[in-house]
Design an enzyme around this catalytic site. Structure first.
Site, short mmCIF file in Angstrom:
data_model
loop_
_atom_site.label_atom_id
_atom_site.label_comp_id
_atom_site.label_asym_id
_atom_site.label_seq_id
_atom_site.Cartn_x
_atom_site.Cartn_y
_atom_site.Cartn_z
N LYS A 48 -0.84 -13.40 -4.82
CA LYS A 48 -1.38 -13.73 -5.81
C LYS A 48 -1.08 -12.29 -6.65
CE LYS A 48 -5.63 -15.34 -4.41
NZ LYS A 48 -7.23 -15.33 -4.61
N ASP A 108 4.86 -2.75 1.45
CA ASP A 108 4.25 -1.74 2.17
C ASP A 108 4.92 -1.95 3.54
OD1 ASP A 108 2.71 0.03 3.64
OD2 ASP A 108 0.95 -0.97 3.03
N LYS A 136 6.16 1.28 -1.08
CA LYS A 136 5.39 2.35 -0.29
C LYS A 136 6.24 2.37 0.92
CE LYS A 136 0.86 1.89 -0.03
NZ LYS A 136 -0.37 1.57 0.26
N VAL A 158 -3.76 1.38 -2.99
CA VAL A 158 -3.74 1.32 -4.53
C VAL A 158 -4.09 -0.30 -5.03
CG1 VAL A 158 -1.92 2.95 -4.93
CG2 VAL A 158 -1.04 0.62 -4.33
#
Length: 188
Positions: A48, A108, A136, A158
């Protein structure tokens, strides 16, 4: 329930401002339009968190594109991937022979995105590339590098501009670092 003023109080610092986000998306969108000229790529958003980024990036790309979405998650609340992938929605378009550009809010560990790329390769697209709002790299657990990156972020939790904690904070117009006290209290 969290209200808007509580959300702002929960932010340790703004990492990327609203203005920086909009400017960078326009730059990357122009580059994508140039790179894909004459190819009519399919933009695939991973739901989402990608919604605000997807909408703005699609508008910044000045060539014809098709749009599609899929939903795969490895988060079940909390701040770290569970390592278990939950497949909720596949794309609707046939991608065989097509140029696919996957849009992601943040990369990530890269595990989910690597699995998506492997699944897509089996469908024989002409190409697969990745565009992310945030990268990241310090969290990377697999060999994966985005083709287009708007911002590289440090190893912090974040939120904002689509990124969430327990489905909150997505509607912040910037990317900010969430105060550890917000999620540490919840996870203990």
């Amino acid at each position: 329930m969290i209200n808007k003023s509580d959300m702002l109080q929960d932010i340790e610092r703004v990492l990327v401002s609203e203005e920086e986000i909009h400017a960078r998306i326009r730059e990357v969108g122009a580059q994508i339009a140039e790179d894909y000229r004459g190819k009519c790529p399919i933009l695939v958003g991973v739901l989402k968190g990608v919604v605000p980024f997807f909408a703005e990036m699609a508008n910044a790309i000045s060539i014809p594109v098709q749009e599609d979405f899929m939903c795969i998650t490895s988060f079940e609340g909390g701040t770290e991937s569970t390592g278990k992938l939950t497949f909720r929605k596949d794309i609707d378009h046939d991608i065989e022979g097509r140029h696919v550009l996957i849009l992601e809010d943040i990369i990530d560990s890269g595990s989910t995105l690597k699995m998506i790329c492997e699944m897509f390769r089996e469908r024989k697209p002409a190409s697969i590339k990745i565009c992310t709002l945030l990268d990241k790299p310090t969290g990377r657990k697999v060999d994966l590098k985005p083709d287009y990156t708007c911002f590289t972020v440090p190893p912090a939790f974040v939120v904002g501009f689509g990124l969430d904690y327990e489905d909150y904070y997505r509607n912040l117009p910037f990317v900010g670092v969430l105060k550890p006290s917000v999620y540490q209290d919840q996870e203990s």
